[in-house]
Design an enzyme around this catalytic site. Structure first.
Site, PDB file in Angstrom:
ATOM      1  N   HIS A  22       0.832  -1.224   0.000  1.00  0.00           N
ATOM      2  CA  HIS A  22       0.000   0.000   0.000  1.00  0.00           C
ATOM      3  C   HIS A  22       0.863   1.270   0.000  1.00  0.00           C
ATOM      4  O   HIS A  22       0.436   2.307   0.498  1.00  0.00           O
ATOM      5  CB  HIS A  22      -0.943   0.051   1.205  1.00  0.00           C
ATOM      6  CG  HIS A  22      -1.674  -1.235   1.465  1.00  0.00           C
ATOM      7  ND1 HIS A  22      -2.895  -1.517   0.927  1.00  0.00           N
ATOM      8  CD2 HIS A  22      -1.312  -2.329   2.182  1.00  0.00           C
ATOM      9  CE1 HIS A  22      -3.281  -2.720   1.319  1.00  0.00           C
ATOM     10  NE2 HIS A  22      -2.333  -3.248   2.076  1.00  0.00           N
ATOM     11  N   SER A  60      14.093  20.399 -16.675  1.00  0.00           N
ATOM     12  CA  SER A  60      12.926  21.235 -16.946  1.00  0.00           C
ATOM     13  C   SER A  60      13.382  22.506 -17.645  1.00  0.00           C
ATOM     14  O   SER A  60      14.448  23.036 -17.344  1.00  0.00           O
ATOM     15  CB  SER A  60      12.242  21.581 -15.621  1.00  0.00           C
ATOM     16  OG  SER A  60      11.491  22.769 -15.752  1.00  0.00           O
ATOM     17  N   LYS A 115      15.398  20.861 -11.562  1.00  0.00           N
ATOM     18  CA  LYS A 115      14.696  19.598 -11.804  1.00  0.00           C
ATOM     19  C   LYS A 115      15.568  18.549 -12.496  1.00  0.00           C
ATOM     20  O   LYS A 115      16.321  18.843 -13.407  1.00  0.00           O
ATOM     21  CB  LYS A 115      13.452  19.816 -12.673  1.00  0.00           C
ATOM     22  CG  LYS A 115      12.323  20.546 -12.010  1.00  0.00           C
ATOM     23  CD  LYS A 115      11.735  19.821 -10.810  1.00  0.00           C
ATOM     24  CE  LYS A 115      10.962  18.571 -11.165  1.00  0.00           C
ATOM     25  NZ  LYS A 115       9.707  18.855 -11.871  1.00  0.00           N
ATOM     26  N   GLU A 172       9.236   7.088 -16.652  1.00  0.00           N
ATOM     27  CA  GLU A 172       7.853   7.497 -16.922  1.00  0.00           C
ATOM     28  C   GLU A 172       7.396   7.074 -18.314  1.00  0.00           C
ATOM     29  O   GLU A 172       6.256   6.657 -18.516  1.00  0.00           O
ATOM     30  CB  GLU A 172       7.714   9.012 -16.767  1.00  0.00           C
ATOM     31  CG  GLU A 172       7.830   9.463 -15.323  1.00  0.00           C
ATOM     32  CD  GLU A 172       7.961  10.966 -15.230  1.00  0.00           C
ATOM     33  OE1 GLU A 172       6.945  11.640 -15.059  1.00  0.00           O
ATOM     34  OE2 GLU A 172       9.081  11.479 -15.338  1.00  0.00           O
TER      35      GLU A 172
END
Ligand code: ARG
Length: 500
Positions: A190, A311, A317, A324
């Site tokens: 979880h 970024s 970043k 992803e």
């Protein structure tokens, strides 16, 4: 390739065949590239829009080498059946080999021909090269058994390549497991810290999934590798073809047993897509783990710069784009499977043009699974765990609570009571703002009677891991054995594993 898949539907404007057809107009009878395949019955040429809609060459040109290989096999088979003389067969084979070389050197060549599909491209090239002899090759065969053969040959090679790529990723995972043999990370359920595990155990979990993925593809291959050639359009060829020899000649395991089935089912492609989808789902889960392990909140791993991006606005970043995108690709691969399932589900026997829609999804899934596997390999090869952070995280979150319950059980407390007592101790520790192992004996005794000084040893990470030497568990010896066995299987040199 996405560029091909999402080809601009107007891209035929660059195609000489299209502009010729446009000038002539839809109503007039014009000479068109596919005239020689089936033009005899037709008074009028194709509406350019229909040609754009109907042609499969813009994507099935990827089957050119398979179509040539199948044609060489067919030339031999009809020669043995007495249709061609030996010199004719030799001429055809030489020409086909020459075409193969030419296409290897210039892969854009079939596409530029403006033909209807890969089969008409190869045949028209032969006719241009050899004249009437080129027109003999199609004796006794149909594009229906031809395309089914081509796509099986293509899928077989792709499946072999994917299995190779899976092995490379497994090698990277085993190597990472060896490198990180001493690293302890929190195990989650979880996405809540549950129990400590070895980083190597995490690596080997994905190793196991990938082993099954490779096995599924290998199993699908046994049903892919059946030869439809000789089934003709739907009812079987009228020529005395030795289909077993033909199948063997093309590297197939056997000839198909029913011509209706062989020309019109694509279940082998479905199986391949299903196996690809499951593999993509495994990669997606691996990627998802890494996305959150790499976040500053978890900070368990560092992904290498070479597989990350930044970024345009926020200078600080470093984003886990590789992971992803792997996660994202699984969506389209599953979509490719669902697309073909839906295409097939209502088809009457035997061949229907709907079947032309089998290719792009299959190509797309194989392309994107391939690059996902290869990028995942780079990500794993360059991945660094952050052992200090990981250990701190594994120690926090009361993830040794089960071990404390087991300690109480070892002192004779029934597990359900132990669970309750430890729950209360966790509540107390939370309120006191410290981990279980920092409770004093007096504090322990607030909720349980049986605690002695030996409890502190039970509560260390190392003790918790060492108690899990069950088969398949995260015990260091068990994991080391699993890693060593996998390394031996993959031919990786085993490094000396330090004891925890
Ligand atoms: N381009 C077609 C396909 O991919 C080849 C078979 C065409 N057969 C036919 N009878 N029209 O399915």
């Amino acid at each position: 390739m996405p560029a091909k898949r999402r080809r601009n539907i107007h891209s035929h404007a660059a195609n000489p065949a299209k502009s010729a057809a446009s000038k002539a107009g839809a109503k007039s009878s014009i000479a068109q590239p596919n005239a020689q395949l089936w033009g005899g019955r037709f008074e009028h040429g194709a509406d350019p829009l229909f040609k754009l809609f109907n042609d499969s060459l813009p994507f099935d040109h990827r089957l050119t080498q398979q179509d040539i290989a199948g044609s060489i096999g067919w030339a031999k088979a009809i020669t043995a059946a007495g249709v061609l003389t030996l010199p004719e067969c030799e001429k055809l084979i030489n020409a086909l080999e020459q075409l193969s070389d030419q296409v290897t050197r210039d892969p854009g060549m079939p596409l530029r021909s403006g033909q209807e599909d890969v089969h008409s491209f190869v045949e028209s090239w032969l006719v241009e090269k050899l004249g009437p002899l080129g027109k003999k090759l199609h004796t006794g065969r149909s594009r229906n058994d031809q395309v089914a053969t081509d796509i099986r040959l293509w899928t077989r090679a792709q499946v072999d390549a994917r299995i190779g790529e899976i092995l490379a990723l497994q090698r990277a995972l085993v190597t990472l497991a060896q490198r990180e043999h001493a690293t302890i990370i929190p195990g989650y359920t979880h996405v809540q810290r549950a129990q400590p595990i070895l980083a190597a155990h995490w690596c080997m979990a994905y190793f196991e999934m990938l082993s099954r993925d490779a096995a599924r593809l290998a199993d699908a291959r046994t049903r892919i590798n059946i030869c439809p050639l000789g089934s003709a359009a739907l009812a079987g060829t009228t020529y005395p073809i030795d289909r077993e020899t033909l199948a063997e000649d093309l590297g197939f395991d056997a000839a198909s047993d029913n011509s209706l089935d062989a020309t019109s089912d694509r279940d082998f492609a479905l199986e391949t897509l299903a196996a690809a989808s499951i593999c993509a789902v495994h990669l997606s889960r691996l990627a998802e783990d890494l996305v959150f392990y790499a976040s500053q909140e978890f900070a368990l791993v560092e992904m290498h710069d070479s597989v990350s991006s930044g970024s345009s606005l926020m200078p600080q970043k470093k984003n886990p784009d590789a992971a992803e995108l792997i996660r994202g690709k699984s969506g389209r691969i599953i979509g490719d499977l669902v697309g073909l399932l839906v295409t097939l589900k209502g088809l009457p026997l035997a061949y229907n043009k709907d079947l032309q829609e089998d290719k792009e999804g299959l190509f797309d899934a194989m392309d994107h699974l391939s690059i996902s596997l290869r990028i995942a390999t780079r990500v794993i090869e360059t991945l660094k765990f952050r052992p200090e952070n990981a250990k701190r995280a594994a120690q926090g979150g009361y993830s040794n609570a089960t071990d404390l319950a087991d300690y109480l059980v070892s002192k004779g407390v029934p597990f359900r009571d132990a669970h309750e007592e430890v729950g209360k101790l966790v509540r107390h520790a939370l309120a006191a703002g410290k981990p279980l192992e920092d409770l004093t004996l007096d504090e322990f005794r607030l909720h349980t009677k049986v605690v002695g000084k030996d409890v502190y040893k039970w509560l260390t990470l190392e003790a918790g891991l060492a108690k899990r030497e069950v088969r398949g568990g995260t015990g260091p010896k068990t994991v080391a054995r699993a890693v060593a066995a996998a390394a031996a299987n993959l031919g990786i040199k085993t490094v000396q594993v330090r004891r925890h």
